[in-house]
Design a protein around this motif. Structure first.
Motif, short mmCIF file in Angstrom:
data_model
loop_
_atom_site.label_atom_id
_atom_site.label_comp_id
_atom_site.label_asym_id
_atom_site.label_seq_id
_atom_site.Cartn_x
_atom_site.Cartn_y
_atom_site.Cartn_z
N MET A 146 -0.11 0.70 -11.21
CA MET A 146 0.91 1.67 -10.79
C MET A 146 0.53 3.09 -11.23
O MET A 146 0.65 4.05 -10.47
N ALA A 147 0.05 3.23 -12.49
CA ALA A 147 -0.34 4.54 -12.99
C ALA A 147 -1.49 5.11 -12.18
O ALA A 147 -1.52 6.31 -11.87
N ARG A 148 -2.45 4.25 -11.81
CA ARG A 148 -3.58 4.71 -11.01
C ARG A 148 -3.12 5.17 -9.63
O ARG A 148 -3.60 6.18 -9.12
N GLN A 149 -2.19 4.43 -9.06
CA GLN A 149 -1.67 4.81 -7.75
C GLN A 149 -0.93 6.15 -7.81
O GLN A 149 -1.07 6.99 -6.92
N GLN A 150 -0.17 6.36 -8.87
CA GLN A 150 0.55 7.63 -9.03
C GLN A 150 -0.42 8.79 -9.20
O GLN A 150 -0.20 9.88 -8.65
N ARG A 151 -1.51 8.56 -9.96
CA ARG A 151 -2.52 9.62 -10.12
C ARG A 151 -3.17 9.95 -8.79
O ARG A 151 -3.43 11.11 -8.48
N ALA A 152 -3.44 8.90 -8.00
CA ALA A 152 -4.07 9.13 -6.70
C ALA A 152 -3.14 9.92 -5.78
O ALA A 152 -3.58 10.83 -5.07
N MET A 153 -1.86 9.59 -5.82
CA MET A 153 -0.89 10.32 -4.99
C MET A 153 -0.77 11.76 -5.44
O MET A 153 -0.66 12.68 -4.61
N ARG A 154 -0.81 11.98 -6.75
CA ARG A 154 -0.72 13.34 -7.27
C ARG A 154 -1.96 14.14 -6.89
O ARG A 154 -1.86 15.30 -6.49
#
Length: 212
Positions: A1-9
């Motif tokens: 989830m954290a990786r996905q949020q970083r990618a979206m950011r």
């Protein structure tokens, strides 16, 4: 989830930076290096999300179109006569151009890179609103709703050109919000006050809330 949020950011930062550069320099005048430096993102991360400048330009256009569609939905959802809604929509579009770099970039990219302009997002809505205004007897007899829609399109296009001239004079500032003297929104509203007196059946005071 954290990786996905970083990618979206990361993706969001790149689209925002690209919007700023495309708005300032156009498609041909913008490089991926300019974008990744402004975003503070490595070139590798940029090309991971957007392999080409064209892909990034398409993402900017999509973002701008979505914001225009959301704005249209908000304006149309309000209960008021069709003519007032159409006028309010043109003011809203001018305000988006004035305040939103992503919308300005999308409008410029559509003109430079696409076969259609960004007006394709909102001009059909205006035509429908002004035709409905005629059906509601909101226009004086003899008024042509399609001609009125064409006039509205020219007013919005003029607001965009005026805004670009003002921004160029200011060295590429991102917004003219708060500067009423230079605001395309203010001038567009002034023009509508003149136009409405010649085409409406009711008092212009009923439209004043949309001309601020």
């Amino acid at each position: 989830m954290a990786r996905q949020q970083r990618a979206m950011r990361t993706r969001s930062l790149l689209v925002q930076a690209a919007s700023t550069e495309f708005d300032r320099s156009g498609y041909e005048g913008t490089t991926l290096t300019q974008i990744n430096q402004l975003a503070g993102i490595s070139m590798g991360a940029l090309t991971f999300h957007f392999p080409t400048k064209r892909a990034l330009a398409e993402a900017v256009q999509q973002q701008g179109r979505e914001q225009v569609r959301d704005a249209i939905a908000d304006v149309v959802a309000k209960h008021r006569p069709a003519l007032a809604t159409g006028v309010a929509l043109t003011v809203t579009l001018a305000r988006l151009l004035e305040e939103n770099v992503e919308v300005r970039a999308a409008a410029r990219l559509a003109r430079e890179c696409s076969r259609s302009t960004w007006a394709s997002e909102w001009l059909p809505v205006l035509r429908d609103l002004f035709r409905r205004a005629q059906e509601e007897c909101g226009l004086r007899p003899g008024s042509d709703p399609d001609a009125l829609a064409a006039l509205a399109a020219h007013l919005v296009a003029g607001a965009e050109l005026q805004l670009r001239d003002e921004l160029a004079l200011r060295g590429g500032a991102e917004s003219l919000a708060g500067d009423s003297a230079a605001s395309p929104v203010v001038q567009l509203a002034q023009i509508w006050r003149v136009v409405l007196r010649g085409i409406i059946v009711k008092s212009i005071s009923e439209y004043e809330q949309d001309l601020v």
